[in-house]
Structure formats: C-alpha cells, structure tokens
Design a protein around this motif. Structure first.
Motif, PDB file in Angstrom:
ATOM      1  N   VAL A 157       0.854  -1.182   0.000  1.00 33.90           N
ATOM      2  CA  VAL A 157       0.000   0.000   0.000  1.00 33.90           C
ATOM      3  C   VAL A 157       0.889   1.232   0.000  1.00 33.90           C
ATOM      4  O   VAL A 157       1.990   1.220   0.574  1.00 33.90           O
ATOM      5  CB  VAL A 157      -0.942   0.003   1.231  1.00 33.90           C
ATOM      6  CG1 VAL A 157      -0.180   0.132   2.523  1.00 33.90           C
ATOM      7  CG2 VAL A 157      -2.002   1.088   1.114  1.00 33.90           C
ATOM      8  N   GLY A 158       0.432   2.290  -0.676  1.00 39.66           N
ATOM      9  CA  GLY A 158       1.207   3.527  -0.698  1.00 39.66           C
ATOM     10  C   GLY A 158       0.368   4.697  -1.159  1.00 39.66           C
ATOM     11  O   GLY A 158      -0.556   4.537  -1.969  1.00 39.66           O
ATOM     12  N   ASP A 159       0.673   5.879  -0.658  1.00 40.60           N
ATOM     13  CA  ASP A 159      -0.032   7.109  -1.018  1.00 40.60           C
ATOM     14  C   ASP A 159       0.332   7.489  -2.452  1.00 40.60           C
ATOM     15  O   ASP A 159       1.478   7.840  -2.744  1.00 40.60           O
ATOM     16  CB  ASP A 159       0.356   8.224  -0.051  1.00 40.60           C
ATOM     17  CG  ASP A 159      -0.429   9.506  -0.275  1.00 40.60           C
ATOM     18  OD1 ASP A 159      -1.139   9.614  -1.299  1.00 40.60           O
ATOM     19  OD2 ASP A 159      -0.320  10.414   0.562  1.00 40.60           O
ATOM     20  N   ALA A 160      -0.643   7.435  -3.341  1.00 40.30           N
ATOM     21  CA  ALA A 160      -0.373   7.693  -4.757  1.00 40.30           C
ATOM     22  C   ALA A 160       0.003   9.141  -5.014  1.00 40.30           C
ATOM     23  O   ALA A 160       0.647   9.445  -6.025  1.00 40.30           O
ATOM     24  CB  ALA A 160      -1.586   7.302  -5.602  1.00 40.30           C
ATOM     25  N   ARG A 161      -0.387  10.048  -4.127  1.00 41.25           N
ATOM     26  CA  ARG A 161      -0.032  11.455  -4.332  1.00 41.25           C
ATOM     27  C   ARG A 161       1.469  11.683  -4.201  1.00 41.25           C
ATOM     28  O   ARG A 161       1.992  12.671  -4.693  1.00 41.25           O
ATOM     29  CB  ARG A 161      -0.789  12.337  -3.343  1.00 41.25           C
ATOM     30  CG  ARG A 161      -2.274  12.503  -3.670  1.00 41.25           C
ATOM     31  CD  ARG A 161      -2.858  13.628  -2.833  1.00 41.25           C
ATOM     32  NE  ARG A 161      -4.252  13.866  -3.173  1.00 41.25           N
ATOM     33  CZ  ARG A 161      -5.291  13.321  -2.546  1.00 41.25           C
ATOM     34  NH1 ARG A 161      -5.071  12.482  -1.543  1.00 41.25           N
ATOM     35  NH2 ARG A 161      -6.524  13.593  -2.903  1.00 41.25           N
ATOM     36  N   GLN A 162       2.166  10.789  -3.506  1.00 46.48           N
ATOM     37  CA  GLN A 162       3.614  10.909  -3.385  1.00 46.48           C
ATOM     38  C   GLN A 162       4.329  10.316  -4.599  1.00 46.48           C
ATOM     39  O   GLN A 162       5.528  10.527  -4.771  1.00 46.48           O
ATOM     40  CB  GLN A 162       4.107  10.162  -2.146  1.00 46.48           C
ATOM     41  CG  GLN A 162       3.620  10.687  -0.825  1.00 46.48           C
ATOM     42  CD  GLN A 162       4.169   9.843   0.320  1.00 46.48           C
ATOM     43  OE1 GLN A 162       4.969   8.933   0.118  1.00 46.48           O
ATOM     44  NE2 GLN A 162       3.738  10.149   1.524  1.00 46.48           N
ATOM     45  N   MET A 163       3.595   9.565  -5.403  1.00 43.03           N
ATOM     46  CA  MET A 163       4.241   8.772  -6.439  1.00 43.03           C
ATOM     47  C   MET A 163       4.550   9.602  -7.675  1.00 43.03           C
ATOM     48  O   MET A 163       4.053  10.716  -7.852  1.00 43.03           O
ATOM     49  CB  MET A 163       3.367   7.562  -6.793  1.00 43.03           C
ATOM     50  CG  MET A 163       3.219   6.605  -5.622  1.00 43.03           C
ATOM     51  SD  MET A 163       2.266   5.125  -6.022  1.00 43.03           S
ATOM     52  CE  MET A 163       2.129   4.386  -4.394  1.00 43.03           C
TER      53      MET A 163
END
Length: 402
Positions: free
Chosen positions: A261-267
C-alpha cells in the motif's frame, strides 16, 4: 559474528553516516573482499524491480455530492471501478478494460477499448491529469441522487492510494509456445514452434531473491513504491512460500508474494506506468525497491547470490491447462545471455521487466537513505512461511455410465 539492529542502522542514517550499497554493488564487493569484510563495511543493501504487476489498483474516495449519492456503478475515463462498499469509495483495478458505449443504444453490451485500462487511468491521475467520472447511484433516503458526472484529479478528491493485493513475485516462469499458432499471454506474444521465450523477473537484483526466507521484511516494512513511500501490509495473493528451493534457499518457481500500500499522491509517473499486452489486456508497470538491513553476515551471504545460482522453469503455454508441461529449469544467467536451449533448440529470450530501470530503483532508494529522508522500519509481524497453494476445481454432477 557481528550483529546490528535496525535501530542502530537508523541512528547512522539520521546522522548521515550510514553506508548504503545497491545489491549489485554488494555482489561485486563480496566477490572482491569476501562476506566478512563486506559485512563490516555496509549497513543497508537496496534492491529494486520495475515490472508489470497486474494485481494492483487504486482506492479513491471522491467525496460526497449534494444531494448525496450512493454509487453502485461507476466509470472513470470509461474504466469501470468497483463501488460495492462505501457510498463514494471506489477501487480502480489496473487490468480493468476501458469500455466503449453505444451512444445510439446505451442498453447494448459495451465493447472494449484497445490499449487502455485501469493502469493507464492510475498513471494519468498520478501525473496530475483530469479524468472523467460517470456514476449511477442506488436511490435511498440517505442518498437520493440517482446519477452524476464530473471530472476529478488527484487534487480534487479525498483519498488516493494504491492498494496492491499481489506484487513482488519472488520468482516466476519462462514462457514458451510449443504449438503451431501465436499465443498472446500475460508475458506478451509467444511465437509458435518455440519461436521465442519471455521471462519476467529481473533475477539477482530482484528484492525477494536476496531475502529468500523473508527474514528481513514483514508487515509494516517501509519500501520504495512507485517513486513514493509504501508499506508491506501482508502476504500477497497466491503467496506460496513452500515452493521447492535450491540449497541457497531461492525458489525454483513462483513462490512468495507481497501485498503493498502507498499514497499515490507521493508517487511519480516515471515509476507507475499503464501498459497493454496485445490481445491480452492492460496492466501496470510499477517500480518497487526494498531496503535490506545488514544485521549480520548471513544477510550479506544471501545477497551475494548471482544469476548463475538462480533458476526458473520453462513453461509451454500451448497446453491450455492450469498445470502446464515444462522443459526444465534454466538459470537467470542463461536468460540474460539472450538465448536458451529448449528441447534441443536455441531460442531467443527477452525480459518483461526493465532491468536498467530496476537498477535505477535500487539507486534512487540508496540516494534517499544516504540523504536521511528514508529510514528503515521494524516489521510488526512476519510474512507467513507455511501457506499452501490451493487450486480451484469445478465440481459438477457426477453422471453414472452404468
């Protein structure tokens, strides 16, 4: 034997004194100075991969409308998103195809749009682009609105994160086609009569080959994910740690997998790219990097494994069964040479993963750690090591022939 803790390594990272090597640098140094000396010199080893990870998708909360709507069918840029939980919560799967509706007769079954799917919409949102949303609601007293259309971007919605049920295969297969017609597969086109071979794992630089028993990672491990920070949340679907293994503990075929899982806004779009396999469907290319703490010599010994010491099974896709015949095992060194021998025939072979970009993932993660912006996390629980692989069989009526 020298022992370190993750807390001690993090103190060095925060002080700007940690020694960080990519896994390729580690392998070269071990060949030069040996395991013991290398262990004394390095604190963290970074691994990486950039490959298709089709069991991926995005959770989005698009916010409530006025009057409110309870979404029960929804399309984002023509790609159907799953809406069977919260009123305005959506799950956009990477492999869901974009639909082309019949404008003259909307009741007709849609056709599929070539070359576009959920992975491409996820890429567009991460890139900051605007996408179209069309939703149909279930009318209730709480949610009286029946439908709506709007445009959204990553900055105009509430939550936007990737939740991927199956990433980071520890190993996979090599696909070939022994039949008499071309086959279009999740490995790409396979030419008839053993015309080519395709493999998907980047081999000795791949994260889980360097931690074969998952001793260094677990639930809560922080990773590089799509150019941002992600976390391991558990075992992935089809997790099969009981796969047969070589004496160096690496598996001979598909084995462990992880859910991330990961915050897509950081990607960053550089590391999250929609892709399409002709006559098969869409997927998502994703860059994932895993830092491995050097706690002792065993860590370095495991990470020193070479492509010559890793194998994958060659599988014939021309047999349309769950269990397909194999042509034996080949090493990743053979695969990376560009040719393998299958059934006495020399067969050209190519990787599905981008090996250069896999190296770049490991290098970028190394730079983050050296800069002190990325520290290691202690797992809160291990990944299961005894999960069996359960197939699904269809049980119908038994007809007696007596």
């Amino acid at each position: 034997m020298m022992e370190r803790t993750i807390a001690e390594i993090n103190e060095k990272i925060e002080a700007g004194k940690a020694s960080v090597w990519t896994v390729e640098e580690l392998k070269a140094r071990v060949a030069d100075i040996g395991v013991t000396k290398a262990t004394k010199q390095v604190d963290v080893i970074t691994t990486g991969t950039f490959e298709p990870m089709e069991s991926s998708g995005a959770i989005l909360n698009i916010g409530h409308t006025d009057p409110p709507i309870k979404i029960r069918r929804c399309w984002i840029d023509g790609v159907m998103a799953y809406s069977g939980f919260g009123a305005v919560d959506l799950y956009l799967g990477a492999t869901q195809l974009a639909e082309v509706s019949d404008a003259e007769d909307p009741s007709r079954e849609p056709t599929w749009k070539e070359n576009r799917g959920g992975g491409h919409v996820i890429e567009d949102l991460i890139a900051g682009k605007t996408v179209q949303v069309r939703a149909i609601g279930q009318v209730t007293d709480c949610y009286p609105r029946a439908s709506f259309e709007t445009q959204i971007s990553r900055d105009t919605i509430n939550q936007f994160y990737l939740f991927n049920p199956r990433n980071l295969y520890q190993n996979f297969i090599v696909g070939v086609n022994g039949g008499d017609r071309p086959l279009f597969t999740y490995l790409g086109p396979l030419q008839p009569q053993l015309g080519n071979a395709v493999y998907s794992n980047p081999g000795a630089i791949s994260p889980l080959f360097n931690d074969p028993d998952l001793d260094l990672i677990g639930i809560g491990t922080r990773v590089f994910m799509g150019g941002g920070v992600g976390y391991i949340v558990g075992e992935g679907t089809q997790h099969f740690p009981l796969q047969k293994r070589l004496p160096n503990r690496t598996p001979i075929g598909p084995a462990a997998t992880l859910a991330l899982v990961g915050d897509a806004r950081q990607m960053n779009r550089d590391w999250v790219r929609g892709c399409y396999f002709h006559n098969y469907g869409p997927s998502l290319m994703l860059g994932v990097g895993v830092p491995l703490p050097v706690l002792n010599e065993t860590v370095v010994e495991r990470c020193a494994v070479r492509d010559e010491e890793l194998v994958a099974p060659v599988v014939d896709f021309s047999i349309p069964r769950r269990v397909r015949p194999t042509f034996g095992l080949v090493s990743y060194a053979q695969l990376k040479s560009g040719k393998i021998t299958v059934d006495g025939k020399s067969v050209r072979v190519a990787p599905l993963a981008s090996i250069p970009r896999s190296r770049q993932v490991a290098a970028e993660l190394k730079a983050w750690i050296e800069a002190g912006t990325f520290t290691l996390s202690e797992p809160v629980a291990p990944i299961s090591s005894d999960r069996t692989f359960v197939p699904q069989d269809v049980w119908g009526l038994q007809i007696s022939l007596d």
